[in-house]
Design an enzyme around this catalytic site. Structure first.
Site, PDB file in Angstrom:
ATOM      1  N   GLY A   8      43.431  43.764  35.392  1.00 33.24           N
ATOM      2  CA  GLY A   8      42.819  42.336  34.998  1.00 33.24           C
ATOM      3  C   GLY A   8      42.888  42.380  33.386  1.00 33.24           C
ATOM      4  N   GLY A  11      43.245  39.065  30.747  1.00 35.70           N
ATOM      5  CA  GLY A  11      42.558  37.921  30.885  1.00 35.70           C
ATOM      6  C   GLY A  11      41.763  37.973  29.535  1.00 35.70           C
ATOM      7  N   GLN A  12      40.434  37.253  29.546  1.00 37.33           N
ATOM      8  CA  GLN A  12      39.440  36.973  28.334  1.00 37.33           C
ATOM      9  C   GLN A  12      39.050  38.290  27.746  1.00 37.33           C
ATOM     10  OE1 GLN A  12      35.953  34.618  28.576  1.00 37.33           O
ATOM     11  NE2 GLN A  12      35.936  34.339  26.277  1.00 37.33           N
ATOM     12  N   ASP A  34      48.108  44.070  35.261  1.00 40.26           N
ATOM     13  CA  ASP A  34      47.824  42.680  35.817  1.00 40.26           C
ATOM     14  C   ASP A  34      48.823  42.079  36.497  1.00 40.26           C
ATOM     15  OD1 ASP A  34      46.905  39.718  35.631  1.00 40.26           O
ATOM     16  OD2 ASP A  34      45.425  40.462  34.173  1.00 40.26           O
ATOM     17  N   TYR A 142      30.867  32.676  43.303  1.00 38.09           N
ATOM     18  CA  TYR A 142      31.222  33.760  42.486  1.00 38.09           C
ATOM     19  C   TYR A 142      29.755  34.782  42.392  1.00 38.09           C
ATOM     20  CZ  TYR A 142      31.661  35.363  37.799  1.00 38.09           C
ATOM     21  OH  TYR A 142      31.914  36.016  36.592  1.00 38.09           O
ATOM     22  N   LYS A 146      29.306  38.514  43.118  1.00 38.99           N
ATOM     23  CA  LYS A 146      28.878  39.891  42.176  1.00 38.99           C
ATOM     24  C   LYS A 146      27.545  40.498  42.824  1.00 38.99           C
ATOM     25  CE  LYS A 146      32.029  39.276  38.954  1.00 38.99           C
ATOM     26  NZ  LYS A 146      33.119  40.323  38.650  1.00 38.99           N
TER      27      LYS A 146
HETATM   28  P1  NAD Z   1      39.913  36.036  33.280  1.00 43.89           P
HETATM   29  O1  NAD Z   1      40.203  35.216  34.511  1.00 43.89           O
HETATM   30  O2  NAD Z   1      40.148  35.604  32.093  1.00 43.89           O
HETATM   31  O3  NAD Z   1      40.770  37.516  33.766  1.00 43.89           O
HETATM   32  C1  NAD Z   1      41.044  38.076  34.953  1.00 43.89           C
HETATM   33  C2  NAD Z   1      42.455  38.636  34.958  1.00 43.89           C
HETATM   34  O4  NAD Z   1      42.592  39.228  36.419  1.00 43.89           O
HETATM   35  C3  NAD Z   1      43.457  37.777  34.653  1.00 43.89           C
HETATM   36  O5  NAD Z   1      44.348  38.120  33.765  1.00 43.89           O
HETATM   37  C4  NAD Z   1      44.264  37.828  36.010  1.00 43.89           C
HETATM   38  O6  NAD Z   1      45.576  37.507  36.005  1.00 43.89           O
HETATM   39  C5  NAD Z   1      44.033  39.142  36.551  1.00 43.89           C
HETATM   40  N1  NAD Z   1      44.098  39.008  38.148  1.00 43.89           N
HETATM   41  C6  NAD Z   1      43.606  38.063  38.886  1.00 43.89           C
HETATM   42  N2  NAD Z   1      43.832  38.690  40.199  1.00 43.89           N
HETATM   43  C7  NAD Z   1      44.415  39.601  40.046  1.00 43.89           C
HETATM   44  C8  NAD Z   1      45.071  40.703  40.972  1.00 43.89           C
HETATM   45  N3  NAD Z   1      45.127  40.312  42.233  1.00 43.89           N
HETATM   46  N4  NAD Z   1      45.449  42.117  40.566  1.00 43.89           N
HETATM   47  C9  NAD Z   1      45.437  42.048  39.322  1.00 43.89           C
HETATM   48  N5  NAD Z   1      45.085  41.332  38.337  1.00 43.89           N
HETATM   49  C10 NAD Z   1      44.370  40.097  38.596  1.00 43.89           C
HETATM   50  O7  NAD Z   1      38.464  36.921  33.491  1.00 43.89           O
HETATM   51  P2  NAD Z   1      37.455  37.512  32.328  1.00 43.89           P
HETATM   52  O8  NAD Z   1      36.745  36.468  31.969  1.00 43.89           O
HETATM   53  O9  NAD Z   1      38.288  38.408  31.669  1.00 43.89           O
HETATM   54  O10 NAD Z   1      36.442  38.292  33.380  1.00 43.89           O
HETATM   55  C11 NAD Z   1      36.717  39.788  33.743  1.00 43.89           C
HETATM   56  C12 NAD Z   1      35.685  40.086  34.579  1.00 43.89           C
HETATM   57  O11 NAD Z   1      34.584  40.049  33.951  1.00 43.89           O
HETATM   58  C13 NAD Z   1      35.862  39.224  35.982  1.00 43.89           C
HETATM   59  O12 NAD Z   1      35.066  40.307  36.783  1.00 43.89           O
HETATM   60  C14 NAD Z   1      34.363  38.256  35.481  1.00 43.89           C
HETATM   61  O13 NAD Z   1      33.772  37.824  36.744  1.00 43.89           O
HETATM   62  C15 NAD Z   1      33.407  39.013  34.543  1.00 43.89           C
HETATM   63  N6  NAD Z   1      32.738  38.421  33.781  1.00 43.89           N
HETATM   64  C16 NAD Z   1      33.253  37.523  32.828  1.00 43.89           C
HETATM   65  C17 NAD Z   1      32.349  36.615  32.039  1.00 43.89           C
HETATM   66  C18 NAD Z   1      33.026  35.533  31.178  1.00 43.89           C
HETATM   67  O14 NAD Z   1      32.540  34.841  30.331  1.00 43.89           O
HETATM   68  N7  NAD Z   1      34.480  35.817  30.554  1.00 43.89           N
HETATM   69  C19 NAD Z   1      31.086  36.826  32.186  1.00 43.89           C
HETATM   70  C20 NAD Z   1      30.611  37.476  33.134  1.00 43.89           C
HETATM   71  C21 NAD Z   1      31.277  38.154  33.919  1.00 43.89           C
HETATM   72  C1  AKB Z   2      31.576  32.007  34.617  1.00 42.35           C
HETATM   73  O1  AKB Z   2      31.029  30.903  33.829  1.00 42.35           O
HETATM   74  O2  AKB Z   2      31.951  31.838  35.398  1.00 42.35           O
HETATM   75  C2  AKB Z   2      31.444  33.151  33.703  1.00 42.35           C
HETATM   76  C3  AKB Z   2      30.200  33.937  33.884  1.00 42.35           C
HETATM   77  C4  AKB Z   2      28.915  33.971  33.118  1.00 42.35           C
HETATM   78  O3  AKB Z   2      30.282  34.899  34.709  1.00 42.35           O
HETATM   79  N1  AKB Z   2      31.681  33.018  32.114  1.00 42.35           N
END
Ligand code: NAD
Ligand code: AKB
Length: 312
Positions: A8, A11-12, A34, A142, A146
């Site tokens: 992954g 992503g962000q 990814d 979601y 989690k």
């Molecule tokens: P994102 O959506 O920006 O990135 C997720 C990445 O996973 C994407 O690049 C997507 O292409 C890839 N992906 C999706 N399905 C896939 C698959 N089957 N195989 C391989 N790759 C795949 O998400 P993020 O914000 O980077 O979050 C990453 C993790 O952190 C997640 O588990 C999310 O729940 C957790 N998280 C994020 C935040 C936030 O604010 N960004 C907050 C809390 C938790």
């Molecule tokens: C969302 O808003 O879904 C995420 C998180 C807080 O898990 N940024």
């Protein structure tokens, strides 16, 4: 040098995590993975593999044959996209975790990072200074995924001694890679509109206070957690983690200190209900005590960094 796989990666979080891990270790040993055919521009400084975390055979073959020892599993659907496709969200968020937990149980992987979220909390959770251990009745698919993931991580640690580590990230604020379908995304989108000089339509109301964290802090927390001695990591579900909490009104006032003409309009939609079910502020004292966590970015510094770095 141990080989690290970030699933992954595009992503962000993944984008900045891969860049930081490559700086800390070496570009050659941190492999980004990814769904896309090729690595995004920012990640072309090291190896990339196209890998679907739901393709169990390919994931196992890749990890075993390449002797990967550490995995960061970031692939998931976030709160908003998960509500649009609950069954698939459950599949992606849970099945990927089991594939990796089992590889760790079988001792192919030494250490696994899997992120949780403030979404594990729900409307019955105390909203202010939310404790590490408290009532957890999430109302989003979601959040449910989690919370279930956290329980499985703890289970695999206790039963099979799997070294799995996790953080309950708040909403993450970043400028290198855009957010991917969350409720806290407004707090990134707002900076693009502010820089463009256009009115920002906020999908949350002005008084919605949510916990947030600047990405640099989040990446540092992740790497510090992964590098802490195993005996210090007493929580194997997931650690509360806090940075700064603010409402859209407070954030826009801080942006106006830099850009006085900035304007915001409030048009709450279905995402308001998700935000209302989450905490306002988080108590992360256990992370501070056990592995020395401390956030560095307060709101003025976060806004300053975002406005300096974000492209129009
Ligand atoms: P994102 O959506 O920006 O990135 C997720 C990445 O996973 C994407 O690049 C997507 O292409 C890839 N992906 C999706 N399905 C896939 C698959 N089957 N195989 C391989 N790759 C795949 O998400 P993020 O914000 O980077 O979050 C990453 C993790 O952190 C997640 O588990 C999310 O729940 C957790 N998280 C994020 C935040 C936030 O604010 N960004 C907050 C809390 C938790
Ligand atoms: C969302 O808003 O879904 C995420 C998180 C807080 O898990 N940024």
């Amino acid at each position: 040098m141990k080989k690290i796989l970030v699933i992954g990666s595009n992503g962000q979080i993944g984008t900045e995590l891969v860049l930081s891990l490559r700086e800390r270790f070496s570009s050659a040993t941190v492999i980004a993975a990814d769904l896309g055919e090729n690595a995004p521009e920012l990640l072309k400084n090291g190896p990339y593999v196209k890998l679907d975390v739901l393709d169990k055979t390919s994931v196992r073959d890749y990890i075993i044959s390449n002797e990967i020892k550490e995995v960061y599993l970031l692939a998931a659907l976030l709160s908003v996209t998960a509500e649009k496709n609950p069954a698939f969200a459950w599949q992606l968020n849970m099945d990927g975790l089991f594939i990796l937990l089992d590889l760790a149980k079988e001792k192919y992987i030494d250490k696994l990072f899997w992120p949780s979220s403030i979404a594990v909390f729900g409307p019955t959770t105390p909203a202010n200074n939310t404790p590490q251990h408290t009532t957890m009745e999430p109302t989003t698919v979601y959040g449910i995924s989690k919370l279930a993931g956290e329980r499985w991580c703890e289970y695999y640690h206790k039963k099979y001694q799997v070294d799995v580590r996790s953080l309950r990230y708040p909403g993450l604020i970043s400028y290198k890679s855009p957010p991917g379908g969350g409720t806290t995304d407004y707090a990134v989108d707002i900076f693009y509109k502010a820089k463009e000089g256009t009115i920002f339509d906020c999908f949350l109301n002005e008084q919605t206070e949510l916990p947030m964290l600047f990405m640099e802090d989040a990446i540092r927390a992740t790497i510090e957690l992964m590098e802490a001695p195993s005996e210090n990591i007493k929580i194997r579900s997931s650690y509360n983690l806090a940075g700064v909490s603010f409402t859209p009104a407070i954030l826009s006032a801080e942006i106006k200190n830099h850009l006085p003409d900035f304007q915001i309009k409030y048009k709450p939609d279905f995402r308001q209900a998700i935000a209302d079910s989450w905490p306002n502020t988080i108590d992360d004292s256990i992370a501070k005590q056990q592995w020395g966590w401390q956030a560095k970015f307060d709101l003025p510094r976060l806004v300053d960094e975002m406005l300096k770095n974000i492209r129009k």
